[in-house]
Design a protein around this motif. Structure first.
Motif, PDB file in Angstrom:
ATOM      1  N   LEU A   1       0.851  -1.187   0.000  1.00 49.72           N
ATOM      2  CA  LEU A   1       0.000   0.000   0.000  1.00 49.72           C
ATOM      3  C   LEU A   1       0.889   1.241   0.000  1.00 49.72           C
ATOM      4  O   LEU A   1       1.809   1.351   0.821  1.00 49.72           O
ATOM      5  N   VAL A   2       0.608   2.155  -0.909  1.00 48.52           N
ATOM      6  CA  VAL A   2       1.405   3.372  -1.012  1.00 48.52           C
ATOM      7  C   VAL A   2       0.484   4.531  -1.357  1.00 48.52           C
ATOM      8  O   VAL A   2      -0.567   4.336  -1.989  1.00 48.52           O
TER       9      VAL A   2
ATOM     10  N   LEU B   1       7.202   2.162  -5.550  1.00 50.98           N
ATOM     11  CA  LEU B   1       7.385   0.779  -5.138  1.00 50.98           C
ATOM     12  C   LEU B   1       8.305   0.109  -6.142  1.00 50.98           C
ATOM     13  O   LEU B   1       8.327   0.492  -7.321  1.00 50.98           O
ATOM     14  N   ARG B   2       9.042  -0.905  -5.696  1.00 50.11           N
ATOM     15  CA  ARG B   2       9.825  -1.715  -6.620  1.00 50.11           C
ATOM     16  C   ARG B   2       9.399  -3.166  -6.475  1.00 50.11           C
ATOM     17  O   ARG B   2       9.527  -3.747  -5.385  1.00 50.11           O
TER      18      ARG B   2
ATOM     19  N   ASP C   1      -3.255   2.875 -10.829  1.00 47.87           N
ATOM     20  CA  ASP C   1      -2.257   1.814 -10.927  1.00 47.87           C
ATOM     21  C   ASP C   1      -2.583   0.650  -9.994  1.00 47.87           C
ATOM     22  O   ASP C   1      -1.904  -0.383 -10.029  1.00 47.87           O
ATOM     23  N   THR C   2      -3.594   0.802  -9.158  1.00 44.90           N
ATOM     24  CA  THR C   2      -3.989  -0.262  -8.231  1.00 44.90           C
ATOM     25  C   THR C   2      -4.413  -1.501  -8.994  1.00 44.90           C
ATOM     26  O   THR C   2      -5.279  -1.449  -9.871  1.00 44.90           O
ATOM     27  N   ALA C   3      -3.769  -2.628  -8.677  1.00 45.67           N
ATOM     28  CA  ALA C   3      -4.041  -3.888  -9.372  1.00 45.67           C
ATOM     29  C   ALA C   3      -3.166  -4.979  -8.776  1.00 45.67           C
ATOM     30  O   ALA C   3      -2.269  -4.708  -7.970  1.00 45.67           O
TER      31      ALA C   3
ATOM     32  N   SER D   1      -3.339   4.664  -2.695  1.00 42.99           N
ATOM     33  CA  SER D   1      -4.406   5.454  -2.101  1.00 42.99           C
ATOM     34  C   SER D   1      -4.304   6.909  -2.551  1.00 42.99           C
ATOM     35  O   SER D   1      -3.217   7.432  -2.789  1.00 42.99           O
ATOM     36  N   SER D   2      -5.467   7.549  -2.637  1.00 45.42           N
ATOM     37  CA  SER D   2      -5.496   8.954  -3.094  1.00 45.42           C
ATOM     38  C   SER D   2      -5.372   9.924  -1.932  1.00 45.42           C
ATOM     39  O   SER D   2      -5.411   9.538  -0.782  1.00 45.42           O
TER      40      SER D   2
END
Length: 122
Positions: free
Chosen positions: A11-12, A18-19, A88-90, A121-122
């Motif tokens: 979660l970011v 993220l990598r 990009d959430t998936a 998250s927004s």
């Protein structure tokens, strides 16, 4: 056959990074692809690179934000994701192609990892 396992999801917040890593074992000399699938949507192409990593391809939606790479000595591929957006959430998957040329087609990939969830998250 190639066995693949992704890691690095999480979660970011929007704008973060993220990598993802993809650990591989098995045959060599294959192109690597990254795909993603959001709930209720089809699996879509994200990025691909050839065996040496010298040739890469990106979906327009991630171009300039995502970078794919691989370390064949470590049998690991990476997807660096910057400036992440809620869209990009998936679930993100790495996949090994039949041959060494990168491809955008799901059907050209014969081995898939189980996937790793990325939530922005927004």
């Amino acid at each position: 056959q190639v066995s693949l396992v992704e890691s690095g999801g999480g979660l970011v917040q929007a704008g973060g990074s993220l990598r993802l890593s993809c650990a591989a074992s098995g045959r060599t000399f294959y192109a690597m692809g990254w795909f993603r699938q959001a709930p209720g949507k089809e699996r879509e192409f994200v990025a691909a690179l050839n065996w040496s990593g010298s040739s890469t391809d990106y979906a327009n939606s991630v171009k300039g934000r995502f970078t794919s790479s691989r370390d064949n000595a470590e049998n690991t591929a990476y997807l660096q994701m910057n400036s992440l957006k809620p869209e990009d959430t998936a679930v993100y998957y790495c996949a090994a192609a039949k041959g060494w040329r990168p491809s955008r087609e799901v059907a050209d990939y014969t081995s898939w990892g189980p996937g790793t969830q990325v939530t922005v998250s927004s």
